[in-house]
Scaffold this motif. Structure first.
Motif, PDB file in Angstrom:
ATOM      1  N   GLY A 172       0.800  -1.218   0.000  1.00 22.18           N
ATOM      2  CA  GLY A 172       0.000   0.000   0.000  1.00 22.18           C
ATOM      3  C   GLY A 172       0.828   1.261   0.000  1.00 22.18           C
ATOM      4  O   GLY A 172       0.396   2.309  -0.496  1.00 22.18           O
ATOM      5  N   GLU A 173       2.038   1.184   0.551  1.00 28.63           N
ATOM      6  CA  GLU A 173       2.906   2.365   0.558  1.00 28.63           C
ATOM      7  C   GLU A 173       3.211   2.832  -0.857  1.00 28.63           C
ATOM      8  O   GLU A 173       3.293   4.034  -1.124  1.00 28.63           O
ATOM      9  CB  GLU A 173       4.218   2.056   1.281  1.00 28.63           C
ATOM     10  CG  GLU A 173       4.054   1.693   2.756  1.00 28.63           C
ATOM     11  CD  GLU A 173       3.795   0.212   2.963  1.00 28.63           C
ATOM     12  OE1 GLU A 173       3.568  -0.510   1.965  1.00 28.63           O
ATOM     13  OE2 GLU A 173       3.804  -0.222   4.130  1.00 28.63           O
ATOM     14  N   LEU A 174       3.374   1.874  -1.794  1.00 30.30           N
ATOM     15  CA  LEU A 174       3.656   2.253  -3.179  1.00 30.30           C
ATOM     16  C   LEU A 174       2.462   2.964  -3.805  1.00 30.30           C
ATOM     17  O   LEU A 174       2.630   3.901  -4.592  1.00 30.30           O
ATOM     18  CB  LEU A 174       4.016   1.011  -4.000  1.00 30.30           C
ATOM     19  CG  LEU A 174       5.309   0.287  -3.631  1.00 30.30           C
ATOM     20  CD1 LEU A 174       5.534  -0.905  -4.559  1.00 30.30           C
ATOM     21  CD2 LEU A 174       6.501   1.237  -3.707  1.00 30.30           C
ATOM     22  N   ILE A 175       1.269   2.507  -3.470  1.00 24.11           N
ATOM     23  CA  ILE A 175       0.066   3.161  -3.994  1.00 24.11           C
ATOM     24  C   ILE A 175       0.002   4.596  -3.489  1.00 24.11           C
ATOM     25  O   ILE A 175      -0.236   5.538  -4.259  1.00 24.11           O
ATOM     26  CB  ILE A 175      -1.201   2.386  -3.586  1.00 24.11           C
ATOM     27  CG1 ILE A 175      -1.142   0.941  -4.085  1.00 24.11           C
ATOM     28  CG2 ILE A 175      -2.445   3.085  -4.136  1.00 24.11           C
ATOM     29  CD1 ILE A 175      -2.296   0.071  -3.599  1.00 24.11           C
ATOM     30  N   GLN A 176       0.227   4.773  -2.192  1.00 19.39           N
ATOM     31  CA  GLN A 176       0.158   6.111  -1.616  1.00 19.39           C
ATOM     32  C   GLN A 176       1.234   7.022  -2.197  1.00 19.39           C
ATOM     33  O   GLN A 176       0.963   8.190  -2.524  1.00 19.39           O
ATOM     34  CB  GLN A 176       0.292   6.031  -0.098  1.00 19.39           C
ATOM     35  CG  GLN A 176       0.020   7.354   0.603  1.00 19.39           C
ATOM     36  CD  GLN A 176       0.078   7.218   2.109  1.00 19.39           C
ATOM     37  OE1 GLN A 176       0.909   6.493   2.646  1.00 19.39           O
ATOM     38  NE2 GLN A 176      -0.807   7.922   2.805  1.00 19.39           N
ATOM     39  N   VAL A 177       2.442   6.508  -2.343  1.00 19.72           N
ATOM     40  CA  VAL A 177       3.522   7.312  -2.908  1.00 19.72           C
ATOM     41  C   VAL A 177       3.204   7.719  -4.341  1.00 19.72           C
ATOM     42  O   VAL A 177       3.418   8.879  -4.740  1.00 19.72           O
ATOM     43  CB  VAL A 177       4.863   6.548  -2.850  1.00 19.72           C
ATOM     44  CG1 VAL A 177       5.915   7.221  -3.723  1.00 19.72           C
ATOM     45  CG2 VAL A 177       5.357   6.445  -1.415  1.00 19.72           C
ATOM     46  N   TYR A 178       2.688   6.788  -5.136  1.00 17.45           N
ATOM     47  CA  TYR A 178       2.368   7.117  -6.525  1.00 17.45           C
ATOM     48  C   TYR A 178       1.407   8.301  -6.595  1.00 17.45           C
ATOM     49  O   TYR A 178       1.637   9.266  -7.344  1.00 17.45           O
ATOM     50  CB  TYR A 178       1.762   5.916  -7.249  1.00 17.45           C
ATOM     51  CG  TYR A 178       1.308   6.250  -8.650  1.00 17.45           C
ATOM     52  CD1 TYR A 178       2.195   6.224  -9.720  1.00 17.45           C
ATOM     53  CD2 TYR A 178      -0.003   6.652  -8.901  1.00 17.45           C
ATOM     54  CE1 TYR A 178       1.783   6.583 -10.996  1.00 17.45           C
ATOM     55  CE2 TYR A 178      -0.425   7.004 -10.178  1.00 17.45           C
ATOM     56  CZ  TYR A 178       0.478   6.970 -11.216  1.00 17.45           C
ATOM     57  OH  TYR A 178       0.071   7.330 -12.481  1.00 17.45           O
ATOM     58  N   PHE A 179       0.327   8.243  -5.815  1.00 19.26           N
ATOM     59  CA  PHE A 179      -0.682   9.296  -5.932  1.00 19.26           C
ATOM     60  C   PHE A 179      -0.270  10.581  -5.211  1.00 19.26           C
ATOM     61  O   PHE A 179      -0.821  11.646  -5.494  1.00 19.26           O
ATOM     62  CB  PHE A 179      -2.038   8.789  -5.439  1.00 19.26           C
ATOM     63  CG  PHE A 179      -2.676   7.847  -6.425  1.00 19.26           C
ATOM     64  CD1 PHE A 179      -3.253   8.319  -7.585  1.00 19.26           C
ATOM     65  CD2 PHE A 179      -2.655   6.481  -6.208  1.00 19.26           C
ATOM     66  CE1 PHE A 179      -3.806   7.462  -8.521  1.00 19.26           C
ATOM     67  CE2 PHE A 179      -3.217   5.606  -7.129  1.00 19.26           C
ATOM     68  CZ  PHE A 179      -3.784   6.099  -8.290  1.00 19.26           C
ATOM     69  N   SER A 180       0.706  10.509  -4.331  1.00 22.24           N
ATOM     70  CA  SER A 180       1.219  11.742  -3.730  1.00 22.24           C
ATOM     71  C   SER A 180       2.193  12.438  -4.671  1.00 22.24           C
ATOM     72  O   SER A 180       2.400  13.653  -4.578  1.00 22.24           O
ATOM     73  CB  SER A 180       1.903  11.432  -2.396  1.00 22.24           C
ATOM     74  OG  SER A 180       3.079  10.661  -2.604  1.00 22.24           O
ATOM     75  N   GLN A 181       2.799  11.679  -5.604  1.00 22.73           N
ATOM     76  CA  GLN A 181       3.790  12.243  -6.515  1.00 22.73           C
ATOM     77  C   GLN A 181       3.219  12.556  -7.896  1.00 22.73           C
ATOM     78  O   GLN A 181       3.727  13.440  -8.589  1.00 22.73           O
ATOM     79  CB  GLN A 181       4.960  11.267  -6.677  1.00 22.73           C
ATOM     80  CG  GLN A 181       5.709  10.971  -5.388  1.00 22.73           C
ATOM     81  CD  GLN A 181       6.410  12.187  -4.822  1.00 22.73           C
ATOM     82  OE1 GLN A 181       6.927  12.998  -5.568  1.00 22.73           O
ATOM     83  NE2 GLN A 181       6.421  12.307  -3.505  1.00 22.73           N
ATOM     84  N   ALA A 182       2.181  11.809  -8.311  1.00 22.42           N
ATOM     85  CA  ALA A 182       1.691  11.940  -9.686  1.00 22.42           C
ATOM     86  C   ALA A 182       1.099  13.312  -9.946  1.00 22.42           C
ATOM     87  O   ALA A 182       1.299  13.900 -11.006  1.00 22.42           O
ATOM     88  CB  ALA A 182       0.649  10.853  -9.972  1.00 22.42           C
ATOM     89  N   ASN A 183       0.308  13.841  -8.995  1.00 26.06           N
ATOM     90  CA  ASN A 183      -0.293  15.165  -9.124  1.00 26.06           C
ATOM     91  C   ASN A 183      -1.111  15.317 -10.394  1.00 26.06           C
ATOM     92  O   ASN A 183      -1.176  16.397 -10.983  1.00 26.06           O
ATOM     93  CB  ASN A 183       0.792  16.267  -9.074  1.00 26.06           C
ATOM     94  CG  ASN A 183       1.489  16.334  -7.739  1.00 26.06           C
ATOM     95  OD1 ASN A 183       0.858  16.168  -6.705  1.00 26.06           O
ATOM     96  ND2 ASN A 183       2.793  16.566  -7.763  1.00 26.06           N
ATOM     97  N   GLU A 184      -1.739  14.226 -10.849  1.00 24.39           N
ATOM     98  CA  GLU A 184      -2.542  14.289 -12.060  1.00 24.39           C
ATOM     99  C   GLU A 184      -4.033  14.128 -11.778  1.00 24.39           C
ATOM    100  O   GLU A 184      -4.834  14.160 -12.696  1.00 24.39           O
ATOM    101  CB  GLU A 184      -2.088  13.196 -13.042  1.00 24.39           C
ATOM    102  CG  GLU A 184      -0.686  13.431 -13.578  1.00 24.39           C
ATOM    103  CD  GLU A 184      -0.303  12.424 -14.636  1.00 24.39           C
ATOM    104  OE1 GLU A 184      -1.148  11.588 -14.964  1.00 24.39           O
ATOM    105  OE2 GLU A 184       0.832  12.490 -15.136  1.00 24.39           O
TER     106      GLU A 184
END
Length: 235
Positions: free
Chosen positions: A57-69
């Motif tokens: 789940g950490e990868l999911i959270q990191v992706y959406f915190s960085q994607a900014n899309e």
């Protein structure tokens, strides 16, 4: 509209992709499955989405915190399963679920209009609405019908028609009172508990495009459908 996405599964049937990626981040086109889900929910009116995460789940959270899309007015709330809680038990860790809300699996690619599902659910007065999709299975053999040793019928290469759950549901908050306070609890168990309690459960039949991306073969079907007509899934 409020929605809960169940994104804590191990995704074992989607290996090797899920060896290093959580299933909701497996791509369809240029975006992860989960991003397609979030964008469509937003287009249908959702402004608050709760994500129940566990495995990677950490990868999911990191992706959406960085994607900014994602749209600026879409709020994501993260809830962590310390152990797998099941497809109904995970709702326990989401606070302040009130009224009617959408709950769905985090591996669904669909063109379903969530507004129509929620409006149907609210009109029905049901504790739970299950979005369903028509499926057919062709049996390429002669099917014998029997009672004991006696043959009572024969069907040559029949087609079976049935309805399947799309992994997308509309809940009334009263259904949550039937979820046990502890331990894993699966959606089929909740359905039976609600039926035993005399609660009303209805289906919302849909002919929308729908892919349950739980296997490599189904992921490939989804990718091919998306490549053929990405506009059908655009939001």
């Amino acid at each position: 509209m409020r929605a809960v996405i169940l994104a804590g599964g191990l995704g074992t049937r989607l290996r090797p992709y899920t060896t290093i990626l959580p299933k909701p981040l497996v791509p369809v086109g240029e975006r992860p499955i989960l991003e397609h889900i979030l964008r469509r929910l937003h287009a249908c009116g959702a402004r608050e989405v709760d994500l129940c995460v566990g495995h990677l789940g950490e990868l999911i959270q990191v992706y959406f915190s960085q994607a900014n899309e994602l749209p600026d007015d879409l709020a994501l709330h993260w809830h962590w399963e310390e152990e797998p809680l099941g497809t109904a038990g995970a709702l326990r860790i989401v606070p302040d679920l009130a009224g009617a809300f959408i709950a769905m699996n985090g591996d669904i690619l669909t063109t379903l209009d969530y507004r129509e599902l929620l409006a149907f659910h609210e009109r029905s007065g049901a504790a739970l609405t299950v979005a369903t999709h028509a499926q057919q299975v062709n049996i390429d053999l002669g099917v014998i019908e029997t009672e004991g040793e006696q043959v009572i019928g024969f069907r040559e290469k029949p087609r079976l028609d049935y309805e399947v759950s799309m992994g997308i549901y509309a809940y009334d908050q009263r259904a949550l009172a039937h979820v046990p306070a502890e331990g894993p609890y699966q959606f089929p168990e909740l359905v039976q508990t609600l039926l035993d309690a005399g609660e009303r459960i209805v289906v919302f039949r849909s002919d929308a495009e729908w892919f349950d991306i739980g296997t490599v073969a189904e992921h490939q079907r989804a990718v091919e459908a998306f490549d053929r007509d990405p506009g059908a899934f655009a939001t």
